[in-house]
Design a protein around this motif. Structure first.
Motif, PDB file in Angstrom:
ATOM      1  N   ILE A   9      -8.638  21.580   2.637  1.00 58.71           N
ATOM      2  CA  ILE A   9      -8.147  20.224   2.362  1.00 58.71           C
ATOM      3  C   ILE A   9      -8.392  19.386   3.612  1.00 58.71           C
ATOM      4  O   ILE A   9      -8.056  19.795   4.726  1.00 58.71           O
ATOM      5  N   ILE A  10      -8.990  18.223   3.401  1.00 54.76           N
ATOM      6  CA  ILE A  10      -9.281  17.294   4.495  1.00 54.76           C
ATOM      7  C   ILE A  10      -8.311  16.118   4.392  1.00 54.76           C
ATOM      8  O   ILE A  10      -8.268  15.445   3.354  1.00 54.76           O
ATOM      9  N   PHE A  11      -7.552  15.889   5.445  1.00 50.04           N
ATOM     10  CA  PHE A  11      -6.605  14.773   5.467  1.00 50.04           C
ATOM     11  C   PHE A  11      -7.121  13.647   6.342  1.00 50.04           C
ATOM     12  O   PHE A  11      -7.584  13.879   7.458  1.00 50.04           O
ATOM     13  N   ASP A  12      -6.994  12.423   5.837  1.00 52.38           N
ATOM     14  CA  ASP A  12      -7.093  11.255   6.704  1.00 52.38           C
ATOM     15  C   ASP A  12      -5.822  11.274   7.559  1.00 52.38           C
ATOM     16  O   ASP A  12      -4.846  11.953   7.220  1.00 52.38           O
ATOM     17  N   MET A  13      -5.790  10.531   8.648  1.00 53.14           N
ATOM     18  CA  MET A  13      -4.619  10.571   9.518  1.00 53.14           C
ATOM     19  C   MET A  13      -3.720   9.343   9.367  1.00 53.14           C
ATOM     20  O   MET A  13      -2.581   9.448   8.948  1.00 53.14           O
ATOM     21  N   ASP A  14      -4.235   8.142   9.687  1.00 50.91           N
ATOM     22  CA  ASP A  14      -3.408   6.931   9.656  1.00 50.91           C
ATOM     23  C   ASP A  14      -2.984   6.577   8.242  1.00 50.91           C
ATOM     24  O   ASP A  14      -3.830   6.474   7.344  1.00 50.91           O
ATOM     25  N   ASN A  15      -1.693   6.360   8.065  1.00 54.32           N
ATOM     26  CA  ASN A  15      -1.111   5.980   6.777  1.00 54.32           C
ATOM     27  C   ASN A  15      -1.284   7.044   5.695  1.00 54.32           C
ATOM     28  O   ASN A  15      -1.099   6.772   4.514  1.00 54.32           O
ATOM     29  N   ARG A 155     -19.841  21.862   6.654  1.00 57.67           N
ATOM     30  CA  ARG A 155     -20.767  22.806   7.312  1.00 57.67           C
ATOM     31  C   ARG A 155     -20.036  23.930   8.049  1.00 57.67           C
ATOM     32  O   ARG A 155     -20.643  24.945   8.374  1.00 57.67           O
ATOM     33  N   GLN A 156     -18.730  23.752   8.292  1.00 56.82           N
ATOM     34  CA  GLN A 156     -17.961  24.827   8.941  1.00 56.82           C
ATOM     35  C   GLN A 156     -17.845  26.036   8.007  1.00 56.82           C
ATOM     36  O   GLN A 156     -17.603  27.150   8.449  1.00 56.82           O
ATOM     37  N   HIS A 157     -17.978  25.775   6.703  1.00 54.36           N
ATOM     38  CA  HIS A 157     -17.873  26.855   5.709  1.00 54.36           C
ATOM     39  C   HIS A 157     -19.006  26.747   4.694  1.00 54.36           C
ATOM     40  O   HIS A 157     -18.780  26.434   3.525  1.00 54.36           O
ATOM     41  N   PRO A 158     -20.230  27.045   5.111  1.00 49.43           N
ATOM     42  CA  PRO A 158     -21.363  26.919   4.183  1.00 49.43           C
ATOM     43  C   PRO A 158     -21.241  27.854   2.977  1.00 49.43           C
ATOM     44  O   PRO A 158     -21.873  27.636   1.948  1.00 49.43           O
ATOM     45  N   GLU A 159     -20.396  28.883   3.124  1.00 53.19           N
ATOM     46  CA  GLU A 159     -20.237  29.844   2.020  1.00 53.19           C
ATOM     47  C   GLU A 159     -19.309  29.324   0.910  1.00 53.19           C
ATOM     48  O   GLU A 159     -19.240  29.904  -0.173  1.00 53.19           O
ATOM     49  N   TRP A 160     -18.585  28.219   1.166  1.00 49.26           N
ATOM     50  CA  TRP A 160     -17.702  27.661   0.138  1.00 49.26           C
ATOM     51  C   TRP A 160     -18.464  26.616  -0.670  1.00 49.26           C
ATOM     52  O   TRP A 160     -19.250  25.842  -0.130  1.00 49.26           O
ATOM     53  N   SER A 161     -18.169  26.545  -1.965  1.00 50.10           N
ATOM     54  CA  SER A 161     -18.810  25.512  -2.801  1.00 50.10           C
ATOM     55  C   SER A 161     -18.067  24.190  -2.596  1.00 50.10           C
ATOM     56  O   SER A 161     -16.932  24.175  -2.080  1.00 50.10           O
ATOM     57  N   VAL A 162     -18.670  23.082  -3.019  1.00 49.66           N
ATOM     58  CA  VAL A 162     -17.998  21.772  -2.866  1.00 49.66           C
ATOM     59  C   VAL A 162     -16.696  21.741  -3.663  1.00 49.66           C
ATOM     60  O   VAL A 162     -15.770  21.003  -3.320  1.00 49.66           O
ATOM     61  N   ASP A 163     -16.604  22.556  -4.725  1.00 45.91           N
ATOM     62  CA  ASP A 163     -15.375  22.597  -5.540  1.00 45.91           C
ATOM     63  C   ASP A 163     -14.187  23.146  -4.756  1.00 45.91           C
ATOM     64  O   ASP A 163     -13.043  23.000  -5.176  1.00 45.91           O
ATOM     65  N   ALA A 164     -14.457  23.804  -3.634  1.00 42.34           N
ATOM     66  CA  ALA A 164     -13.375  24.394  -2.831  1.00 42.34           C
ATOM     67  C   ALA A 164     -12.662  23.340  -1.982  1.00 42.34           C
ATOM     68  O   ALA A 164     -11.641  23.626  -1.369  1.00 42.34           O
ATOM     69  N   TRP A 165     -13.207  22.115  -1.953  1.00 38.50           N
ATOM     70  CA  TRP A 165     -12.714  21.082  -1.037  1.00 38.50           C
ATOM     71  C   TRP A 165     -12.035  19.919  -1.753  1.00 38.50           C
ATOM     72  O   TRP A 165     -12.465  19.501  -2.831  1.00 38.50           O
ATOM     73  N   THR A 166     -11.026  19.366  -1.101  1.00 35.90           N
ATOM     74  CA  THR A 166     -10.366  18.137  -1.570  1.00 35.90           C
ATOM     75  C   THR A 166     -10.091  17.280  -0.340  1.00 35.90           C
ATOM     76  O   THR A 166      -9.767  17.807   0.727  1.00 35.90           O
ATOM     77  N   LEU A 213       2.109  19.199  -3.793  1.00 38.52           N
ATOM     78  CA  LEU A 213       2.512  20.577  -4.067  1.00 38.52           C
ATOM     79  C   LEU A 213       2.495  20.890  -5.567  1.00 38.52           C
ATOM     80  O   LEU A 213       2.456  22.063  -5.940  1.00 38.52           O
ATOM     81  N   THR A 214       2.477  19.860  -6.400  1.00 38.12           N
ATOM     82  CA  THR A 214       2.354  20.117  -7.847  1.00 38.12           C
ATOM     83  C   THR A 214       0.878  20.181  -8.258  1.00 38.12           C
ATOM     84  O   THR A 214       0.543  20.708  -9.300  1.00 38.12           O
ATOM     85  N   ILE A 215       0.000  19.640  -7.393  1.00 39.95           N
ATOM     86  CA  ILE A 215      -1.429  19.646  -7.691  1.00 39.95           C
ATOM     87  C   ILE A 215      -2.070  20.924  -7.166  1.00 39.95           C
ATOM     88  O   ILE A 215      -2.925  21.540  -7.808  1.00 39.95           O
ATOM     89  N   PHE A 216      -1.670  21.349  -5.955  1.00 36.85           N
ATOM     90  CA  PHE A 216      -2.280  22.524  -5.337  1.00 36.85           C
ATOM     91  C   PHE A 216      -1.442  23.773  -5.584  1.00 36.85           C
ATOM     92  O   PHE A 216      -0.248  23.733  -5.455  1.00 36.85           O
TER      93      PHE A 216
END
Length: 216
Positions: A9-15, A155-166, A213-216
């Motif tokens: 999971i990638i988080f933006d920081m501000d707001n 690129r830190q995890h080339p073995e993961w598919s794009v579906d693994a990320w949010t 927490l209801t989504i993940f």
């Protein structure tokens, strides 16, 4: 305890995680002033309707742009950021959500802020240790809304598919960066009309971080 992850999971920081006190209009005006005074943009450019990163790109395209000027532009940005990041506080429920998510997902920060300011704010608020990496503007060739920062993390995890990320963020620039990298985007306390206007289609829209927490 070692965690074995296969999703991120990638988080933006501000707001998104921190309540930002950064004065973005002042930052944009400071960039515009540098550009205009040095003949790098037209005086009639509507700086209010551009993001800071778009104004910087306008400057970079100019034949008048020099390394020294680019340094001056970034110095103006950093000064406004530092002031706004000082004494930053967390968004409601940020800690309880991060505690829960980091047990099952590898977490990243992706921010257009300078690395030093971001790390300092995340350490001050006590959440830096939840993240595998804090990716700031120094790590990306182009700022969000470009997807280059997202690709850097993927690129830190080339073995993961794009579906693994949010990706989770409050602004259309976060959504655009996620969409252009083909990962799903969740909008937090965002301006729905602005998202639509920019062609960003969130997977979900939240008003409270606990909804994650209801989504993940």
């Amino acid at each position: 305890m070692r965690h074995h992850y296969n999703k991120g999971i990638i988080f933006d920081m501000d707001n998104t995680l921190l309540k930002s006190k950064i004065d973005f209009p002042r930052m944009k005006h400071a960039i515009f002033q540098v550009l205009m005074e040095n003949g790098c943009c037209q005086p009639e450019v509507d700086w209010r309707s551009h993001t800071a990163s778009q104004l910087i790109e306008i400057g970079r395209q100019s034949a008048h742009m020099t390394q020294e000027l680019e340094g001056e532009m970034w110095a103006a940005v950093t000064a406004v950021e530092k002031e706004g990041m000082h004494g930053a506080v967390l968004e409601e429920y940020a800690v309880e959500v991060l505690v829960e998510l980091q047990q099952r997902y590898q977490l990243y920060i992706l921010t257009n802020n300078a690395s030093a300011a971001a790390v300092e704010a995340l350490q001050e608020t006590g959440i830096a240790h939840y993240f595998a990496q804090i990716v700031a503007r120094e790590q990306m060739p182009e700022l969000k809304p470009s997807s280059s920062g997202v690709h850097y993390i993927l690129r830190q995890h080339p073995e993961w598919s794009v579906d693994a990320w949010t990706m989770i963020g409050d602004s259309w620039i976060d959504g655009k960066a996620a969409q252009d990298a083909d990962i799903r985007f969740i909008a937090y306390q965002s301006e729905v009309q602005e998202m639509e206007r920019r062609g960003v289609r969130p997977y979900a829209t939240l008003s409270d971080l606990r909804e994650l927490l209801t989504i993940f």
